[in-house]
Motif scaffolding. Structure first.
Motif, PDB file in Angstrom:
ATOM      1  N   ILE A  85      41.167  52.207  -1.515  1.00 22.65           N
ATOM      2  CA  ILE A  85      42.085  52.117  -2.646  1.00 22.65           C
ATOM      3  C   ILE A  85      41.764  53.179  -3.686  1.00 22.65           C
ATOM      4  N   LEU A  86      42.754  54.013  -3.983  1.00 20.70           N
ATOM      5  CA  LEU A  86      42.642  54.944  -5.109  1.00 20.70           C
ATOM      6  C   LEU A  86      43.405  54.309  -6.261  1.00 20.70           C
ATOM      7  N   LEU A  87      42.705  54.121  -7.374  1.00 23.16           N
ATOM      8  CA  LEU A  87      43.253  53.328  -8.458  1.00 23.16           C
ATOM      9  C   LEU A  87      43.459  54.171  -9.708  1.00 23.16           C
TER      10      LEU A  87
ATOM     11  N   LYS B 155      36.987  49.880  -0.142  1.00 22.73           N
ATOM     12  CA  LYS B 155      36.391  50.946  -0.930  1.00 22.73           C
ATOM     13  C   LYS B 155      37.384  51.372  -2.009  1.00 22.73           C
ATOM     14  N   ILE B 156      36.861  51.513  -3.233  1.00 24.58           N
ATOM     15  CA  ILE B 156      37.721  51.791  -4.383  1.00 24.58           C
ATOM     16  C   ILE B 156      37.206  53.012  -5.134  1.00 24.58           C
ATOM     17  N   ALA B 157      38.126  53.888  -5.539  1.00 28.67           N
ATOM     18  CA  ALA B 157      37.776  55.006  -6.415  1.00 28.67           C
ATOM     19  C   ALA B 157      38.865  55.153  -7.471  1.00 28.67           C
TER      20      ALA B 157
ATOM     21  N   ILE C 268      32.129  50.647 -15.755  1.00 26.12           N
ATOM     22  CA  ILE C 268      32.408  49.214 -15.825  1.00 26.12           C
ATOM     23  C   ILE C 268      32.669  48.651 -14.425  1.00 26.12           C
ATOM     24  N   LEU C 269      33.432  49.382 -13.629  1.00 22.79           N
ATOM     25  CA  LEU C 269      33.846  48.864 -12.321  1.00 22.79           C
ATOM     26  C   LEU C 269      32.875  49.241 -11.195  1.00 22.79           C
ATOM     27  N   GLY C 270      31.952  50.155 -11.501  1.00 21.11           N
ATOM     28  CA  GLY C 270      30.997  50.583 -10.479  1.00 21.11           C
ATOM     29  C   GLY C 270      31.666  51.308  -9.319  1.00 21.11           C
ATOM     30  N   THR C 271      32.520  52.268  -9.663  1.00 17.54           N
ATOM     31  CA  THR C 271      33.225  53.022  -8.622  1.00 17.54           C
ATOM     32  C   THR C 271      33.069  54.525  -8.879  1.00 17.54           C
ATOM     33  N   PRO C 272      33.246  55.350  -7.855  1.00 18.12           N
ATOM     34  CA  PRO C 272      33.373  56.787  -8.108  1.00 18.12           C
ATOM     35  C   PRO C 272      34.691  57.087  -8.808  1.00 18.12           C
ATOM     36  N   TYR C 273      34.831  58.309  -9.300  1.00 19.10           N
ATOM     37  CA  TYR C 273      36.067  58.637 -10.013  1.00 19.10           C
ATOM     38  C   TYR C 273      36.375  60.124  -9.926  1.00 19.10           C
ATOM     39  N   VAL C 274      37.647  60.441 -10.102  1.00 13.10           N
ATOM     40  CA  VAL C 274      38.098  61.818 -10.275  1.00 13.10           C
ATOM     41  C   VAL C 274      38.888  61.863 -11.572  1.00 13.10           C
TER      42      VAL C 274
ATOM     43  N   LEU D 176      38.910  42.694 -13.727  1.00 12.65           N
ATOM     44  CA  LEU D 176      37.505  42.792 -13.305  1.00 12.65           C
ATOM     45  C   LEU D 176      37.253  41.914 -12.083  1.00 12.65           C
ATOM     46  N   ASN D 177      37.765  40.694 -12.126  1.00 11.90           N
ATOM     47  CA  ASN D 177      37.587  39.777 -10.992  1.00 11.90           C
ATOM     48  C   ASN D 177      38.278  40.297  -9.734  1.00 11.90           C
ATOM     49  N   TRP D 178      39.445  40.905  -9.939  1.00 11.55           N
ATOM     50  CA  TRP D 178      40.211  41.453  -8.809  1.00 11.55           C
ATOM     51  C   TRP D 178      39.437  42.568  -8.107  1.00 11.55           C
ATOM     52  N   VAL D 179      38.865  43.463  -8.900  1.00 18.27           N
ATOM     53  CA  VAL D 179      38.061  44.542  -8.317  1.00 18.27           C
ATOM     54  C   VAL D 179      36.842  43.962  -7.592  1.00 18.27           C
TER      55      VAL D 179
END
Ligand SMILES: [Mg+2]
Length: 162
Positions: free
Chosen positions: A28-30, A61-63, A79-85, A49-52
Motif C-alpha cells: 500500500i502506497l498511502l 507493507k505500507i509506505a 508516527i506510523l513507522g513506515t518508509p516515505y517519499v 492509527l488502528n487501521w494502519v
C-alpha cells in the motif's frame, strides 16, 4: 476509464482486508494530505492509527507518498513507522516507483490510496498499479485546489453512476 480509480470509499478505515485481497493487493502506497490527515494540520485520528496497525499485523507493507515537504512526510512516517517519499511529484511516476522500491512492491499487487484524482489516481494509472480514491478529509483549500476538486467532483459522480 483513465480517471477512474479501481474503487471509491468515503474514508481509508473503510478499506478492510477483504477489499484489499479482492484487489489482489499486498502493498500500500498511502497519500498523506487529506487522506490520513487534514491538509491544514497534523491531526491523525485513532481510527487511522488502528487501521494502519491492523494492516501491518496482517503483514501488508505500507509506505507514505506525498508531494509535500520532507518535514511533513517524516513526521507522519515516524508516527506510523513506515518508509516515505516526499516531494514525490505525483502524478509523475518517479516518486511512485521509488516508493515501491522502498517496500519491494510489485506492480500487480500494489495500490495507491489517496484523495485526489489528478495526482493519486492518474499517478497510479501511469505506473500501472491499482488505486483507491477516498473523500478528502478537509474539503477547504485554496482556489487552485477548489478548482481541481470541482473537476474531480464530476469524475467521481460519473464513476459512481457506472
Ligand atoms: Mg492528498
Amino acid at each position: 476509464m483513465f480517471f477512474y480509480p479501481d474503487l471509491m470509499v468515503d474514508k481509508i478505515t473503510n478499506i478492510n482486508g477483504g477489499i484489499l485481497s479482492g484487489l489482489g493487493v499486498k502493498n500500500i502506497l498511502l497519500d498523506i494530505d487529506d487522506t490520513i490527515s487534514p491538509n491544514d494540520g497534523t491531526a491523525i485520528s485513532s481510527d487511522t492509527l488502528n487501521w494502519v496497525g491492523m494492516l501491518k499485523e496482517k503483514s501488508y507493507k505500507i509506505a507514505l507518498i506525498s508531494n509535500n515537504s520532507e518535514d511533513r512526510a517524516e513526521y507522519f512516517a515516524k508516527i506510523l513507522g513506515t518508509p516515505y517519499v516526499y516531494k514525490a511529484m505525483k502524478p509523475l511516476p518517479f516518486g511512485i516507483n521509488k516508493c515501491m522500491r522502498l517496500i519491494s512492491a510489485k506492480r500487480d499487487n500494489t495500490v495507491l490510496i489517496g484523495d485526489q484524482i489528478f495526482t493519486d489516481v492518474v499517478g497510479a494509472r501511469l505506473c500501472k498499479i491499482k488505486s483507491i480514491l477516498v473523500e478528502p478529509l478537509n474539503k477547504e483549500g485554496g482556489f487552485f485546489l477548489k478548482f481541481k476538486r470541482l473537476l474531480e467532483g464530476r469524475i467521481r459522480c460519473s464513476c459512481r453512476q457506472r
